[in-house]
Every structure is written in structure tokens, then in C-alpha cells.
Design an enzyme around this catalytic site. Structure first.
Site, PDB file in Angstrom:
ATOM      1  N   ASP A 182      24.419  24.251  21.386  1.00 36.32           N
ATOM      2  CA  ASP A 182      24.965  22.972  20.503  1.00 36.32           C
ATOM      3  C   ASP A 182      25.601  22.301  21.818  1.00 36.32           C
ATOM      4  O   ASP A 182      26.432  22.613  22.577  1.00 36.32           O
ATOM      5  CB  ASP A 182      26.086  23.516  19.842  1.00 36.32           C
ATOM      6  CG  ASP A 182      26.834  22.177  19.257  1.00 36.32           C
ATOM      7  OD1 ASP A 182      26.442  21.043  19.651  1.00 36.32           O
ATOM      8  OD2 ASP A 182      27.573  22.348  18.070  1.00 36.32           O
ATOM      9  N   ARG A 193      10.230  12.432   3.250  1.00 41.20           N
ATOM     10  CA  ARG A 193      11.156  13.490   3.333  1.00 41.20           C
ATOM     11  C   ARG A 193      10.729  14.430   4.630  1.00 41.20           C
ATOM     12  O   ARG A 193      11.532  14.969   5.317  1.00 41.20           O
ATOM     13  CB  ARG A 193      11.193  14.439   2.022  1.00 41.20           C
ATOM     14  CG  ARG A 193      11.935  15.586   2.386  1.00 41.20           C
ATOM     15  CD  ARG A 193      12.698  16.185   0.891  1.00 41.20           C
ATOM     16  NE  ARG A 193      11.788  16.213  -0.179  1.00 41.20           N
ATOM     17  CZ  ARG A 193      10.805  16.882  -0.456  1.00 41.20           C
ATOM     18  NH1 ARG A 193      10.156  17.758   0.441  1.00 41.20           N
ATOM     19  NH2 ARG A 193      10.079  16.730  -1.624  1.00 41.20           N
ATOM     20  N   TYR A 205      32.186  25.007  17.248  1.00 43.82           N
ATOM     21  CA  TYR A 205      32.489  23.761  16.293  1.00 43.82           C
ATOM     22  C   TYR A 205      32.884  24.661  14.898  1.00 43.82           C
ATOM     23  O   TYR A 205      32.203  25.420  14.537  1.00 43.82           O
ATOM     24  CB  TYR A 205      31.196  23.058  16.224  1.00 43.82           C
ATOM     25  CG  TYR A 205      31.364  22.350  15.081  1.00 43.82           C
ATOM     26  CD1 TYR A 205      32.383  20.894  15.291  1.00 43.82           C
ATOM     27  CD2 TYR A 205      30.687  22.219  13.951  1.00 43.82           C
ATOM     28  CE1 TYR A 205      32.411  20.072  14.456  1.00 43.82           C
ATOM     29  CE2 TYR A 205      30.798  21.178  13.003  1.00 43.82           C
ATOM     30  CZ  TYR A 205      31.874  20.076  13.051  1.00 43.82           C
ATOM     31  OH  TYR A 205      31.844  19.311  12.044  1.00 43.82           O
ATOM     32  N   LYS A 254      27.854  11.878  17.106  1.00 41.56           N
ATOM     33  CA  LYS A 254      28.983  11.837  18.311  1.00 41.56           C
ATOM     34  C   LYS A 254      28.323  10.804  19.304  1.00 41.56           C
ATOM     35  O   LYS A 254      27.968   9.798  18.997  1.00 41.56           O
ATOM     36  CB  LYS A 254      28.979  13.229  18.522  1.00 41.56           C
ATOM     37  CG  LYS A 254      29.465  14.056  17.450  1.00 41.56           C
ATOM     38  CD  LYS A 254      30.559  13.730  16.745  1.00 41.56           C
ATOM     39  CE  LYS A 254      30.873  14.677  15.669  1.00 41.56           C
ATOM     40  NZ  LYS A 254      30.682  15.983  15.584  1.00 41.56           N
TER      41      LYS A 254
END
Ligand SMILES: *Cc1c(COP(=O)(O)O)cnc(C)c1O
Length: 389
Positions: free
Chosen positions: A177, A52, A104, A202
Site C-alpha cells: 500500500d 464494467r 490502514y 488521496k
């Protein structure tokens, strides 16, 4: 390989030149173990305890992304949203943050709902306007300025270096971003930003076949250590198979982004001034408001994303024409997302709903790797049909 002496294309193509010591494999194995052996004397000298928090599958994509962004350290996340929200979750309730009105949509939505009810003071401003930023910054109180450039879905451009100067003077961090420009076109950390975020879903992966996110920091800090804890504790951790696919996708990043930029520029120029198009939104057009800034902070192209606004007429509104155009494209696929090999078209106002800055006649286009002339012809046909309903 000494990454300092090499071009980024070379680093990407060979994923930093890494070779597996044991097998001499030039692509990495997929490690799936969820846990790691503790040494007999109770130490963990491997540096790994539990997947994790850490996974050898992250090593290559994180090291490569860190080198491409000229950062100190990179972290992969289970999605772009997991990466972006970790930056905010590492703050304290009561902290003041600034974000753009044009950004976004899902992140804006999370900021105005979940983050706000958790106690962050979120203020949305016109991030392209330095005067608006100066007025909104509260020295000592504003902890973070979030920017996105070019920003979804209007492709407005924010001056990263100018934003950093104002934000740092007020004691605030700057996170960018940078999903759309990718490290191929812009490296925000070299312009002074503190953290860069990617929806690796993306362009970094580039094949529309996984969900992943990443952060890269310019330097270590208390805030960054908290970001690391958010990933390890809340568990927005990427899976081993996705990390492997991501390192494969990143090997072709530079050729894919260059091809998408060239086609997007050609498509934007073709439809600029077209009789059935009200406006083309693309920072690569000299008429775009942010063109001069984009030309300074983007090297090698203006990205693969643009929007077109359909022109209404006596029979159809701009919105009806836009939805009609999307209904009639064949090569452009009607789907959300961006940065894959296939070109996508989307009526953003339908997706974003109330409060969206997207005009109702706007179609967002993600330019893929098809021949630009085929994309132009398909759009010409759809524009014609969309205006005759
Ligand atoms: C897709 C996207 C995100 C979110 O990434 P996910 O991987 O879908 O969570 C954030 N910012 C931008 C600009 C995006 O395009």
C-alpha cells in the site's frame, strides 16, 4: 513521447503526451458509454465489450500510473478498498497471508472480519521487524505479504527490498500500500514488490473530490489475471467522470507532493521537542526509528503525513489535550482522509476504536498546500488552547 527518456514530472504534466486523434484535444474527452459496438463478423476488435470491465476513460490514468511505478499493467478501481480487497479476493480460502499490525484501519478491519470468515488465514505481525517476518512466513503456504510504508497512523517504516527477499524465498507475493509515499517518493516494484496499491482518493487525485483506487503489477501472473477478473466480475469499477478527474489531478502530482513534503518536514522539525508535544512521529526526523530505511527507499522527501502526540499535564490527560487541540484548529480541518490541498487533523483513536495501535493522545496530520508558517501558527494557537480547558 517515449516515456523511457523522460522525467516522471514530464509524463505527469502531460498525461504521457496523449492527444485525441479525432479532435486534437490535449485533454481527453469523457467517455460515458456503458457498451461497445460488436463487429459484423461477431468480433470485438476494439478490445472493449462492456464498461464494467473496460472503459477508455481508464486508459490515460492507468498508463501514466503504470509508467510512474515502472510496472507491467495498472488497473483502476472504484476505491482504494476495492483495489486492496481485490488482491486478497484473488487468493483461495485457506491461503495464509501476513499483514502489519500498523496499517490502514479499514483494510485491517476487513481482513480480520470478512476475509477471515471467507477462509483466508490472516496473521498480523510487526512488519518493521525482519525476524518477526521470517518467523511468521510458512514456505509454500503463505501466499501474500501485505505491507504499508510509512504506515498509518504511526508512520512506521518497512524495508521493502528486505521484505521482498524473505517473502519471495518462501514463495509469497508482496503487495505494498503505497498511498502515502506515492510513486513520486517510492517505486516499490523497482524494489522487487509484485503489486503496488494506491488509494487514488488521496494524493494521486489530490483534491478531496473523488473516491478511487488503483493497482499496478510488476509482471503478468495467474494471480494478476484473477485480480482482473475480480474487478470485471464483482464490479468495483471506477466511473468515467471520476477517472477523468483523476487524470486531471495526477497532472500536478509531483508539485503537490514536493510541496507537502517540504511543509511536513518543516512542521515536524518545529514541533519536535515542543513543550506541549510529547512526540512527533515522522520518518523525516533523524530520531525516527525508520529514518535510515526511509532515507534509502524514499527519494525527494518523507511524505506529507505525520502525527503528533499531545502532552498531558496536571489538569488534562494527553487524550483530552489531543481532542482539545483538534477542537481549536482553524486552518487544519477536522476530517478523515489525506492527500488533499487542504490540511486535515484527526484524533485517530476515536475513529479506530478498540484494538487500535494509535495512542489516545495522537493526532494525525495531513499536510496540504497552505503556507507552512500559517499551519504552524494555527497549531501553536490550538496547542495553547487545547491545554487550557
Ligand atoms: C484511504 C486509504 C485507503 C482506502 O482508500 P479508499 O479510497 O478510501 O477506499 C487505503 N490505504 C490507505 C493508506 C489510505 O489512506
Amino acid at each position: 513521447m517515449n516515456p523511457k527518456n523522460l522525467h516522471p514530472e514530464t509524463l505527469s504534466a502531460q498525461a504521457m503526451g496523449w492527444v485525441d486523434e479525432r479532435t486534437r484535444a490535449i485533454t481527453p474527452p469523457i467517455h460515458v458509454s456503458s457498451t461497445y459496438l460488436r463487429d459484423p463478423d461477431n468480433q470485438y476488435r476494439s478490445g472493449r465489450v462492456y464498461a464494467r470491465a473496460d472503459n477508455p476513460a481508464f486508459d490515460q490514468p492507468e498508463a501514466l500510473l503504470c509508467a510512474l511505478e515502472h510496472g507491467h499493467q495498472a488497473l483502476l478501481f472504484s476505491s482504494g478498498m476495492a483495489a486492496a480487497t481485490a488482491v486478497f479476493q484473488a487468493l483461495q480460502p485457506g491461503d495464509h497471508v501476513l499483514a502489519p499490525k500498523v496499517m490502514y484501519w479499514s483494510l485491517r478491519n476487513w481482513l480480520m472480519t470478512f476475509a477471515t470468515s471467507w477462509g483466508l488465514q490472516v496473521e498480523l505481525i510487526d512488519m518493521t521487524d525482519p525476524a518477526a517476518l521470517r518467523a511468521a512466513l510458512r514456505p509454500g503456504k503463505t501466499r501474500l505479504v501485505w505491507i504499508e510504508t510509512p504506515a498509518n497512523p504511526l508512520w512506521t517504516v518497512t524495508d521493502i527490498a528486505a521484505t521482498v527477499e524473505l517473502a519471495h524465498a518462501a514463495g509469497a507475493l508482496v503487495a505494498v500500500d503505497s498511498t502515502v509515499p506515492t510513486p513520486v517518493l517510492t517505486q516499490p516494484l523497482t524494489l522487487g514488490a509484485d503489486i503496488v496499491m494506491h488509494a487514488a482518493t488521496k494524493y494521486l487525485n489530490g483534491h478531496s473530490d473523488l473516491i478511487a483506487g488503483a493497482l499496478v503489477t510488476r509482471e503478468d501472473s495467474d494471480h494478476w489475471q484473477k485480480v482482473r477478473k475480480v474487478r470485471a466480475q464483482i464490479g468495483g469499477t471506477l466511473g468515467s467522470f471520476e477517472a477523468w478527474l483523476l487524470q486531471r489531478g495526477m497532472r500536478t502530482l509531483h508539485v503537490r507532493v514536493a510541496a507537502a513534503c517540504a511543509s511536513a518536514q518543516k512542521i515536524a522539525e518545529h514541533f519536535h521537542g515542543h513543550p506541549l508535544v510529547a512526540e512527533v512521529l515522522y520518518p523525516g526526523l533523524p530520531t525516527a526509528a525508520g529514518h535510515a530505511i526511509a532515507a534509502r527507499q524514499m527519494r525527494g522527501g518523507f511524505g506529507g503525513m505525520l502525527s503528533i502526540r499531545a502532552k498531558g499535564n496536571a489538569h488534562v490527560s494527553g487524550e483530552q489535550a489531543a481532542v482539545g487541540v483538534a477542537a481549536h484548529t482553524e486552518i487544519w480541518k477536522r476530517a478523515t482522509s489525506l492527500g488533499g490541498t487542504e490540511s486535515l487533523i484527526e484524533h485517530r483513536a476515536s475513529v479506530e476504536g478498540a484494538g487500535t495501535p494509535a495512542p489516545t493522545d495522537l493526532l494525525r496530520l495531513s499536510v496540504g498546500l497552505e503556507h507552512a508558517d500559517d499551519l504552524i501558527q494555527d497549531m501553536e494557537n490550538a496547542l495553547e488552547k487545547g491545554h487550557h480547558q
